[in-house]
Design an enzyme around this catalytic site. Structure first.
Site, short mmCIF file in Angstrom:
data_model
loop_
_atom_site.label_atom_id
_atom_site.label_comp_id
_atom_site.label_asym_id
_atom_site.label_seq_id
_atom_site.Cartn_x
_atom_site.Cartn_y
_atom_site.Cartn_z
N VAL A 143 -4.08 -3.05 2.36
CA VAL A 143 -2.60 -2.81 3.08
C VAL A 143 -1.64 -3.39 2.18
O VAL A 143 -1.58 -4.40 1.76
CB VAL A 143 -2.91 -3.47 4.32
N LYS A 144 -0.52 -2.51 1.87
CA LYS A 144 0.68 -3.12 1.16
C LYS A 144 1.76 -3.92 1.96
O LYS A 144 1.97 -3.39 3.22
CB LYS A 144 1.43 -1.68 0.55
N ILE A 145 1.83 -5.10 1.57
CA ILE A 145 2.94 -5.69 2.27
C ILE A 145 3.97 -6.29 1.34
O ILE A 145 3.94 -6.89 0.32
CB ILE A 145 2.34 -7.08 2.87
#
Length: 372
Positions: A143-145
């Protein structure tokens, strides 16, 4: 389909650099070109972002069947975007599952970004990251944050839940050090929560070409030969010093304890590697950033440039720290503020992703309306 790996991309992989394609679309999945790149270009991962999905969803034909189903089910726009993007990511993750297995879980990842409108909302980011991880339901999802100040807390919280994270939109060295701290804190909490650390992977996406774009514009505005002589160099210097910070983080008792517990390292990832200045070599940000335990994300045009004429000559990072320090010092002495540059780049980066997200929402809204 050819299964002969290109020698230039194979050399990059052999030097310790994982090659991740910076692109994904339903058409690419349907036509099998991702499998082709895995087989012939040493591609071992995929990254996505709102801009990539906005382009993909503009090709409504590839998504028409699913849009029709979503419209019939009464899905709203946000629900439809999640359904459409997670399906693409799930399929890409399945394509890369053999890579994930072959590398013992160290590679073969696909990244999916949280809604960029949540970039200043730590709790909202962490909550959506968990929802996306559950929706994709694949061990090789990241998941990209975004690495905003608020995002730092979300990074720690998401890692603490056992979810692999791709930290994105890193431009500055001070922020990258904060990201490293957030990663270590997340692993420490994950250990306390009883998670298997060996399954929690992370990369830190340090942006490259945009730094030169912003710095060089300011240098050229100064109009001096001395300033002009510094152009085209700040991005590589900045990234090389990030790798030094990475090495320093690993030279700590804090990391050694986590490593002993089975944690994999958070690898530096070179993002924004497409060269924007035609005066610069089109493989500059790839061949200039070769180092062990790194990832490079390449749009297909840059990937093909590397395959065609990229010269990989071993490590081009670790021997250049003093030169990189001197270069950034010279840029500052010329009158270009490093802090102002990175602040502008973070703000613009978020704005670009928010604009792309709105474009994506518009495409999906139109697609749903066409079937209601």
């Amino acid at each position: 389909m050819s299964t002969q790996q290109n020698p230039n991309t194979a050399a990059l992989a052999e030097a310790g650099v994982s090659i991740w394609l910076d692109d994904l679309s339903r058409k690419r999945l349907d036509e099998g070109t991702l499998e082709e790149l895995v087989a012939t270009r040493s591609v071992t991962g995929v990254t996505t972002n709102p801009s990539i999905f906005a382009v993909a969803l503009a090709d409504a034909g590839s998504y028409e069947g699913q849009l029709r189903e979503l419209a019939a089910a009464g899905a709203n726009v946000d629900e439809a975007v999640t359904a459409l993007t997670t399906q693409d990511v799930r399929r890409a993750a399945d394509v890369l599952a053999p890579v994930h297995e072959r590398t013992g879980g160290a590679d073969g990842f696909v990244s999916l970004e949280v809604d960029p409108r949540l970039a200043r909302d730590a709790e909202g980011t962490a909550r959506q990251a968990q929802e996306l991880a559950a929706a994709v339901d694949r061990p090789n999802l990241m998941v990209k944050i975004p690495a905003t100040v608020e995002g730092l807390a979300a990074i720690t919280d998401v890692l603490a839940e056992g979810i692999s994270v791709n930290v994105t939109l890193i431009f500055s060295l001070p922020r990258y050090r904060q990201v490293l701290n957030a990663w270590l804190a997340g692993l420490e909490k994950a250990r306390e929560n009883g998670h298997d650390l060996s399954r929690i992977h992370s990369v830190a996406s340090f942006f490259v070409s945009r730094v030169d774009t912003e710095v060089d514009a300011r240098l050229r505005a100064l109009g001096t030969p001395e300033a002009e002589a510094l152009t085209g160099q700040a991005a590589l210097a900045n990234a090389r010093l990030a790798y030094r910070a990475f090495e320093q983080a690993l030279d700590s008792e804090r990391w050694r304890l986590l490593e002993a517990a089975g944690a994999p390292v958070q690898r530096p990832l070179w993002a924004s590697t497409g060269v924007k200045d035609p005066a610069l070599p089109d493989t500059l940000y790839v061949t200039g950033l070769v180092a062990p335990r790194t990832v490079t994300t390449l749009p297909e045009q840059t990937l093909e440039a590397v395959a065609d004429h990229g010269e990989v000559a071993g490590d081009t990072v670790t021997g250049g720290y003093a030169e990189a320090d001197a270069l950034l010092d010279a840029v500052g002495a010329a009158g270009v503020s490093y802090q102002d540059v990175v602040d502008v780049l973070e703000t613009e980066g978020l704005q670009k992703f928010e604009s792309a997200w709105e474009e994506l929402l518009g495409s999906v809204r139109d697609g749903l309306a066409a079937h209601r």
